[in-house]
Structures are given as C-alpha cells and as structure tokens.
Design a protein around this motif. Structure first.
Motif, PDB file in Angstrom:
ATOM      1  N   ALA A 159       0.980  -1.225  -0.161  1.00  0.00           N
ATOM      2  CA  ALA A 159       0.107   0.018   0.126  1.00  0.00           C
ATOM      3  C   ALA A 159       1.176   1.228  -0.218  1.00  0.00           C
ATOM      4  CB  ALA A 159      -0.986   0.027   1.216  1.00  0.00           C
ATOM      5  N   LEU A 160       0.426   2.387  -0.396  1.00  0.00           N
ATOM      6  CA  LEU A 160       0.871   3.875  -0.366  1.00  0.00           C
ATOM      7  C   LEU A 160       0.173   4.184   0.670  1.00  0.00           C
ATOM      8  CD1 LEU A 160       0.322   5.058  -4.029  1.00  0.00           C
ATOM      9  CD2 LEU A 160       2.637   4.226  -3.056  1.00  0.00           C
ATOM     10  N   PHE A 161       0.899   5.091   1.367  1.00  0.00           N
ATOM     11  CA  PHE A 161       0.387   6.027   2.753  1.00  0.00           C
ATOM     12  C   PHE A 161       0.294   4.935   3.809  1.00  0.00           C
ATOM     13  CE2 PHE A 161      -0.862   8.265  -1.375  1.00  0.00           C
ATOM     14  CZ  PHE A 161       0.017   9.320  -1.113  1.00  0.00           C
ATOM     15  N   TYR A 162       1.200   4.701   4.676  1.00  0.00           N
ATOM     16  CA  TYR A 162       1.054   3.919   5.621  1.00  0.00           C
ATOM     17  C   TYR A 162       2.291   4.038   6.407  1.00  0.00           C
ATOM     18  CZ  TYR A 162       3.736  -0.155   4.541  1.00  0.00           C
ATOM     19  OH  TYR A 162       4.706  -1.082   4.108  1.00  0.00           O
ATOM     20  N   GLU A 163       2.530   4.082   7.765  1.00  0.00           N
ATOM     21  CA  GLU A 163       3.717   3.906   8.599  1.00  0.00           C
ATOM     22  C   GLU A 163       3.814   2.785   9.631  1.00  0.00           C
ATOM     23  OE1 GLU A 163       3.003   6.908  12.436  1.00  0.00           O
ATOM     24  OE2 GLU A 163       3.303   7.853  10.409  1.00  0.00           O
ATOM     25  N   LYS A 164       4.972   2.179   9.813  1.00  0.00           N
ATOM     26  CA  LYS A 164       5.142   1.099  10.535  1.00  0.00           C
ATOM     27  C   LYS A 164       5.116   1.462  11.979  1.00  0.00           C
ATOM     28  CE  LYS A 164       6.986  -1.862   6.915  1.00  0.00           C
ATOM     29  NZ  LYS A 164       7.993  -2.815   6.563  1.00  0.00           N
ATOM     30  N   LEU A 165       4.467   0.779  12.849  1.00  0.00           N
ATOM     31  CA  LEU A 165       4.605   1.070  14.216  1.00  0.00           C
ATOM     32  C   LEU A 165       5.099  -0.340  15.025  1.00  0.00           C
ATOM     33  CD1 LEU A 165       0.929   2.346  14.533  1.00  0.00           C
ATOM     34  CD2 LEU A 165       2.872   3.834  14.320  1.00  0.00           C
ATOM     35  N   PRO A 166       5.470  -0.153  16.291  1.00  0.00           N
ATOM     36  CA  PRO A 166       6.055  -1.063  17.144  1.00  0.00           C
ATOM     37  C   PRO A 166       4.889  -2.218  17.045  1.00  0.00           C
ATOM     38  CG  PRO A 166       6.281   0.894  18.190  1.00  0.00           C
ATOM     39  CD  PRO A 166       5.588   1.325  17.305  1.00  0.00           C
ATOM     40  N   ASP A 167       5.590  -3.319  17.450  1.00  0.00           N
ATOM     41  CA  ASP A 167       4.742  -4.806  17.478  1.00  0.00           C
ATOM     42  C   ASP A 167       3.993  -5.226  16.241  1.00  0.00           C
ATOM     43  OD1 ASP A 167       5.267  -4.696  20.287  1.00  0.00           O
ATOM     44  OD2 ASP A 167       3.605  -3.400  20.856  1.00  0.00           O
ATOM     45  N   GLN A 168       4.680  -4.765  15.249  1.00  0.00           N
ATOM     46  CA  GLN A 168       4.239  -5.105  13.834  1.00  0.00           C
ATOM     47  C   GLN A 168       2.698  -4.440  13.383  1.00  0.00           C
ATOM     48  OE1 GLN A 168       5.216  -9.530  13.769  1.00  0.00           O
ATOM     49  NE2 GLN A 168       6.303  -8.736  11.988  1.00  0.00           N
ATOM     50  N   LYS A 169       2.636  -3.399  14.143  1.00  0.00           N
ATOM     51  CA  LYS A 169       1.258  -2.597  13.838  1.00  0.00           C
ATOM     52  C   LYS A 169       1.596  -1.638  12.747  1.00  0.00           C
ATOM     53  CE  LYS A 169      -0.868  -3.063  18.420  1.00  0.00           C
ATOM     54  NZ  LYS A 169      -1.542  -2.417  19.399  1.00  0.00           N
ATOM     55  N   VAL A 170       0.533  -1.329  12.013  1.00  0.00           N
ATOM     56  CA  VAL A 170       0.869   0.065  11.034  1.00  0.00           C
ATOM     57  C   VAL A 170      -0.213   0.982  11.271  1.00  0.00           C
ATOM     58  CG1 VAL A 170       2.035  -1.769   9.426  1.00  0.00           C
ATOM     59  CG2 VAL A 170      -0.481  -1.317   9.295  1.00  0.00           C
ATOM     60  N   LYS A 171       0.247   2.159  10.774  1.00  0.00           N
ATOM     61  CA  LYS A 171      -0.981   3.149  10.679  1.00  0.00           C
ATOM     62  C   LYS A 171      -1.315   3.543   9.252  1.00  0.00           C
ATOM     63  CE  LYS A 171      -2.117   7.770  12.634  1.00  0.00           C
ATOM     64  NZ  LYS A 171      -1.709   8.788  13.341  1.00  0.00           N
ATOM     65  N   CYS A 172      -2.519   3.317   8.845  1.00  0.00           N
ATOM     66  CA  CYS A 172      -2.996   3.598   7.643  1.00  0.00           C
ATOM     67  C   CYS A 172      -3.062   5.047   7.308  1.00  0.00           C
ATOM     68  CB  CYS A 172      -4.062   2.923   7.040  1.00  0.00           C
ATOM     69  SG  CYS A 172      -4.570   3.365   5.476  1.00  0.00           S
ATOM     70  N   LEU A 173      -2.439   5.657   6.401  1.00  0.00           N
ATOM     71  CA  LEU A 173      -2.624   7.239   6.223  1.00  0.00           C
ATOM     72  C   LEU A 173      -3.424   7.627   5.050  1.00  0.00           C
ATOM     73  CD1 LEU A 173       1.122   8.013   6.936  1.00  0.00           C
ATOM     74  CD2 LEU A 173      -0.617   7.963   8.664  1.00  0.00           C
ATOM     75  N   LEU A 174      -4.260   6.649   4.551  1.00  0.00           N
ATOM     76  CA  LEU A 174      -5.006   6.903   3.254  1.00  0.00           C
ATOM     77  C   LEU A 174      -6.002   7.741   3.344  1.00  0.00           C
ATOM     78  CD1 LEU A 174      -5.027   6.045   0.078  1.00  0.00           C
ATOM     79  CD2 LEU A 174      -6.488   4.324   0.846  1.00  0.00           C
TER      80      LEU A 174
END
Length: 336
Positions: free
Chosen positions: A4-19
């Motif tokens: 995907a475009l527009f996301y960032e990686k977070l701790p504990d293998q979580k991600v934050k979608c920025l779409l």
C-alpha cells in the motif's frame, strides 16, 4: 496484492494507514475499516489492486457530472470495499462485501486493460466509482497516469474522506470529482461511521487544486431534509464557489434504511429553491427524470442551456462556454 501507499510502521508489527481520515491503526493480520488493506508481517498491502468487481460504460451524467463534457461516455470501474458503512448504500453488496464475507471478489485487470476498454468504448473519461475509489487508490493512480498519457480524462465519485496527503498526491491526475456531502456531523456519525469536517475541508482543497467539483446530497426524509441543513449546505458551497453545481437527489429505501420513505418531489424542489436563494448558480434535482430541475439554466437570462431527460442530453445551447441567448459564461469543463 500490492504494498500500500500511505502508511507507517509502528511497534509490535502494527501499522498506521494514512490513506483516509480514519487513520486506522491495524494490528498484525488485521484489516482497516475499508476491509481491503491488510497488515501482513508489519507491511500494509492493498488486496484489491487490479481486482475489478464492476465495469460499465455510463453516461457522464450518471456520476452525476453535469458540467463536465456533457453527453459523453465514461468507462466506470470499482473494486470491493469502502471506508464508510452507510446504512442507505445502494451498492452495499460490493462496498460491504469484504466485511460481510472476508474474501476479495473481482476479475483481474491491468491499467492497460482499463484504458484499452475506455478507448474501445468511445469513452471520454474513466470514472472510479460505485464504491469509494480512495480505497483502491494504488490501482486508480496507475490507471490515471496511463489514461492521462492517452488523452483520457479521469473522474472520481467520492465520499470525500481521503487524507490530505493522499489527496494532494492524486489530485494532479483527477480532472473532475463528484463528492457526496451527506449531512451534518450527527448524520455522518450515525449513518456513515465518519465525520463531516474532513469532507468539508476536502471539497475546498480539491477546488483549490484546480479539480472540477460537483456536489451531491441524497436527501433522506427526517435525516437530512431540514431547511436549516439545506440552507447551511448551500451557504457552504457558495462560500467556496457559487458556480459549483449542487445535485439534490431522491432517496429510495434500501439496505438498512428500508423503514424510510422515498423523498417527496416537493422536498427536492424546496432544496433546489433554497440553493438558488442562497446564491448558487446551478442546482439540480436528481433521480426524477422529466423534472425541470435536471436541466441547466443560464444564471442570467434563465434560458435552458442544457436540456436533459434522465441521463440523456437532448440539446445544448452553449457556444464557446457561453449561453447562446445572452452570452453569459456557463462554468464547466469540456462545454461546447
């Protein structure tokens, strides 16, 4: 499947979608609200890249866009999924499909396939529609880039909930957009699972970035049909540009709002009247073919400059973007 475009990686293998403006935080193996963006081992993937669930040739008036190449055809595509959960969605079988069934249905298409189909069908544009096109932005972008090179226009039919980052990224490829302005903030929270403020901001930003904008409000009895809301909406549109066309359209009971009646024609006429009273140049009644409110009238002399019946254009009285009767400019893109 595509990263995907527009996301960032977070701790504990979580991600934050920025779409979009939900900005979902997605745990490992989870999906966002849209149901089509999945966290696999800490990387966010689009599950719908090239997976087309619907493709049709439509009149551009069906989007609805009344001031964008009137009378032309638009090759229209969608994938499953949506970042809203509107209780009155007429396309719920595809918009809510990933949440209901967890699978990703569709046929495989490449951007080249989409553009080729548009050209073969004699279409002036490609519309990304039926569901929310933001959720398949990666594929839409690749189609748009190729379409632009081939002289094909690009159209978004959207709920307007895209993030500012993604909006600024995709706007250079969008020629026209119809955005639903559905109701007040209470309506968005109860009926759609969202907020109104990002939509208002994005309407303004799309216009600021040079995209041709038209707005649709589906009027549902007792939910968003008050004179107060309609007047407030008309004032908001005028504050951006009084030449933005506003489509006030008739609701039919569907999906989870089967208990609501269809919108009376008198309500639509009142909404149109309010739009004009607040200074809008172009206000249309929709979903009632044969009603005078589907025609375009010159704001100055009031003559019919585009005569329609439903999605068909019968006559255009415009030359060099001016009313043939009095010479007043009729705002739009691709007008004669």
């Amino acid at each position: 499947m595509k990263e995907a475009l527009f996301y960032e990686k977070l701790p504990d293998q979580k991600v934050k979608c920025l779409l979009c403006n939900h900005y979902c935080i997605i745990s490992l193996h989870g999906r966002g609200i849209c149901g089509v963006r999945e966290n696999r081992n800490g990387t966010l993937y689009s599950l719908v890249y090239g997976r087309i669930i619907a493709n049709h040739i439509d009149p551009i008036e069906k989007k609805p866009l009344f001031h964008f190449y009137p009378g032309s055809l638009s090759y229209s595509i969608a994938t499953v999924g949506c970042n809203f959960r509107c209780l009155h969605c007429q396309n719920f079988t595809i918009s809510q499909h990933p949440k209901l069934y967890k699978d990703i249905s569709g046929e495989d298409f490449t951007p080249e396939d989409v553009v080729k189909e548009a050209i073969t069908g004699g279409c002036k544009s490609i519309s990304y529609t039926y569901t929310e096109p933001t959720i398949f932005l990666e594929f839409a972008h690749d189609c748009m880039v190729l379409a632009q090179r081939k002289g094909i226009k690009n159209v978004f039919v959207s709920n307007g909930y895209i993030s500012e980052e993604a909006l600024r990224f995709i706007a250079p490829y969008i020629d026209a957009i119809n955005i639903d302005l559905k109701g007040n903030d209470d309506f968005y929270k109860k009926i759609c699972g969202a907020r109104v403020e990002p939509v208002l901001q994005n309407i303004n930003l799309f216009k600021e970035l040079g995209v041709w904008v038209e707005i649709t409000t589906l009027i549902i009895p007792d939910l968003n049909d008050s004179d107060e809301f309609l007047r407030q909406t008309a004032k908001f549109i005028k504050s951006i540009d009084p030449s933005i066309p506003w489509h006030v359209t008739q609701f039919y009971p569907t999906y989870k709002l089967l208990n609501k009646p269809g919108t009376p024609v008198s309500t639509l006429k009142q909404a149109r009247k309010i739009g004009f009273e607040e200074g809008l140049k172009f206000v249309y009644t929709g979903n009632i073919p044969g009603e005078a409110g589907e025609n375009t009238y010159c704001p100055a002399c009031k003559n019919v400059v585009i005569e329609r019946f439903g999605f068909s254009v019968n006559k255009i009285n415009i030359k060099k973007s001016r009313c043939t009767g009095c010479g007043t400019i009729i705002e739009g893109v691709g007008l004669p």
